[in-house]
Design a protein around this motif. Structure first.
Motif, PDB file in Angstrom:
ATOM      1  N   MET A   1       0.850  -1.192   0.000  1.00 24.59           N
ATOM      2  CA  MET A   1       0.000   0.000   0.000  1.00 24.59           C
ATOM      3  C   MET A   1       0.884   1.239   0.000  1.00 24.59           C
ATOM      4  N   VAL A   2       0.605   2.180  -0.891  1.00 23.97           N
ATOM      5  CA  VAL A   2       1.372   3.425  -0.984  1.00 23.97           C
ATOM      6  C   VAL A   2       0.564   4.537  -0.328  1.00 23.97           C
ATOM      7  N   ILE A   3       1.127   5.149   0.718  1.00 19.73           N
ATOM      8  CA  ILE A   3       0.430   6.201   1.449  1.00 19.73           C
ATOM      9  C   ILE A   3       1.305   7.445   1.526  1.00 19.73           C
TER      10      ILE A   3
ATOM     11  N   GLN B   1       4.308 -10.534  -9.991  1.00 20.29           N
ATOM     12  CA  GLN B   1       4.565 -10.826  -8.580  1.00 20.29           C
ATOM     13  C   GLN B   1       4.458  -9.607  -7.657  1.00 20.29           C
ATOM     14  N   LEU B   2       4.101  -8.440  -8.205  1.00 18.05           N
ATOM     15  CA  LEU B   2       4.038  -7.235  -7.377  1.00 18.05           C
ATOM     16  C   LEU B   2       2.849  -6.362  -7.760  1.00 18.05           C
ATOM     17  N   GLU B   3       2.020  -6.049  -6.764  1.00 18.76           N
ATOM     18  CA  GLU B   3       0.900  -5.135  -6.936  1.00 18.76           C
ATOM     19  C   GLU B   3       0.980  -4.057  -5.864  1.00 18.76           C
ATOM     20  N   VAL B   4       0.584  -2.834  -6.250  1.00 20.09           N
ATOM     21  CA  VAL B   4       0.578  -1.742  -5.273  1.00 20.09           C
ATOM     22  C   VAL B   4      -0.787  -1.066  -5.267  1.00 20.09           C
ATOM     23  N   LEU B   5      -1.140  -0.547  -4.119  1.00 22.96           N
ATOM     24  CA  LEU B   5      -2.407   0.156  -3.953  1.00 22.96           C
ATOM     25  C   LEU B   5      -2.127   1.642  -3.784  1.00 22.96           C
ATOM     26  N   ASP B   6      -2.555   2.439  -4.759  1.00 23.34           N
ATOM     27  CA  ASP B   6      -2.432   3.898  -4.646  1.00 23.34           C
ATOM     28  C   ASP B   6      -3.594   4.404  -3.800  1.00 23.34           C
ATOM     29  N   THR B   7      -3.304   5.311  -2.897  1.00 22.13           N
ATOM     30  CA  THR B   7      -4.342   5.837  -2.003  1.00 22.13           C
ATOM     31  C   THR B   7      -4.357   7.360  -2.062  1.00 22.13           C
TER      32      THR B   7
END
Length: 276
Positions: free
Chosen positions: A123-125, A165-171
């Motif tokens: 998760m990117v915060i 193999q990599l997922e990110v969550l933009d917030t």
């Protein structure tokens, strides 16, 4: 100068982040290298507790390397680590992706032993305008999220697949519910994390000039030696830049906007507001 800005969508965003933290393996906490401490929101700290945290000191090109190196050292301990980068440069994606994989190595190895290929989710915060979405687009190699050089552009969460193999969550960028500390509030306003529409830009420029008066920044950018009076310094800047209002009067308001914009875009040279 009283500054307070906490739109309703931010409260909703905090609740959603608290829910989604359970499904991620790590947290990437994007900080502006010019004011790292002011960018650390206690609410986001609480949400990320228990997960490996990577502090991404973004816009590192806008401060001296020794200053950002001290922040990297200060923010690296236990379950936290730090990297310095510039989200618009080509090597930023590799530096961050490698660090995410490193802090999640235990999960990868455990799944590998079971014959399973693990998908790492991060998760990117961060506060508004810290460069989260630009960094994610850099990771992807193309624009998948909405970006903008102003506070409050990202409004909803967005899952983005970087590799299989990599997922990110933009917030969405999220601030403190209440900005009690004036210096912190000013720093966030200086770097553009608070919407300009709720700020008194001429007053903000005077406070900024007062803050950096002892540096060479104003001489570097405008060719003037600052006065002990910020208002007089702003007048000299307006005069040096040839900013005139109707009737030929010196336009200090236009100069105020120019000063803040010049700082945010790095035109004054390398300036750090908070040292480790």
């Amino acid at each position: 100068m009283i500054i307070n800005w906490f739109p309703g969508h931010m409260n909703k965003s905090l609740r959603e982040m608290a829910e989604h933290i359970k499904s991620v393996d790590a947290v990437v906490y994007v900080l502006d290298s010019r004011a790292p401490f002011s960018c650390i929101n206690p609410e986001l700290d609480r949400i990320s507790e228990g997960k490996p945290v990577i502090y991404a000191l973004n816009k590192a090109d806008l401060v001296e390397s020794e200053d950002s190196a001290r922040w990297v050292a200060r923010l690296s301990s236990g379950k936290t680590s730090a990297v310095r980068l510039n989200s618009t440069s080509t090597n930023a994606s590799k530096v961050l992706a490698d660090r995410i994989k490193s802090v999640c190595a235990d999960k990868t190895e455990k799944n590998k032993a079971k014959g399973v290929t693990a998908v790492i989710r991060a998760m990117v915060i961060g506060v508004p305008n810290s460069g989260k979405s630009t960094l994610i687009n850099n990771l992807c190699g193309k624009a998948k999220t909405v970006t903008g050089n102003r506070a409050g552009v990202t409004r909803g969460r967005q899952w983005v697949r970087i590799t299989p193999q990599l997922e990110v969550l933009d917030t969405p960028g999220t601030l403190y519910p209440k900005l009690d500390n004036e210096e912190t509030a000013l720093n966030l306003a200086f770097i553009g994390s608070i919407r300009d529409e709720v700020l008194d830009i001429p007053e903000l420029a005077l406070r900024f000039i007062e803050r950096i008066r002892d540096s060479k920044a104003l001489l570097h950018r405008y060719g003037i030696n600052p006065s002990t009076d910020p208002a007089e310094t702003l007048f000299l800047i307006a005069k040096a830049r040839g900013f005139l209002a109707r009737g030929g009067d010196i336009d200090t308001e236009r100069a105020a906007y120019a000063v803040i914009d010049d700082f945010r875009k790095g035109r004054m040279g390398k300036i750090i507001l908070e040292r480790a």
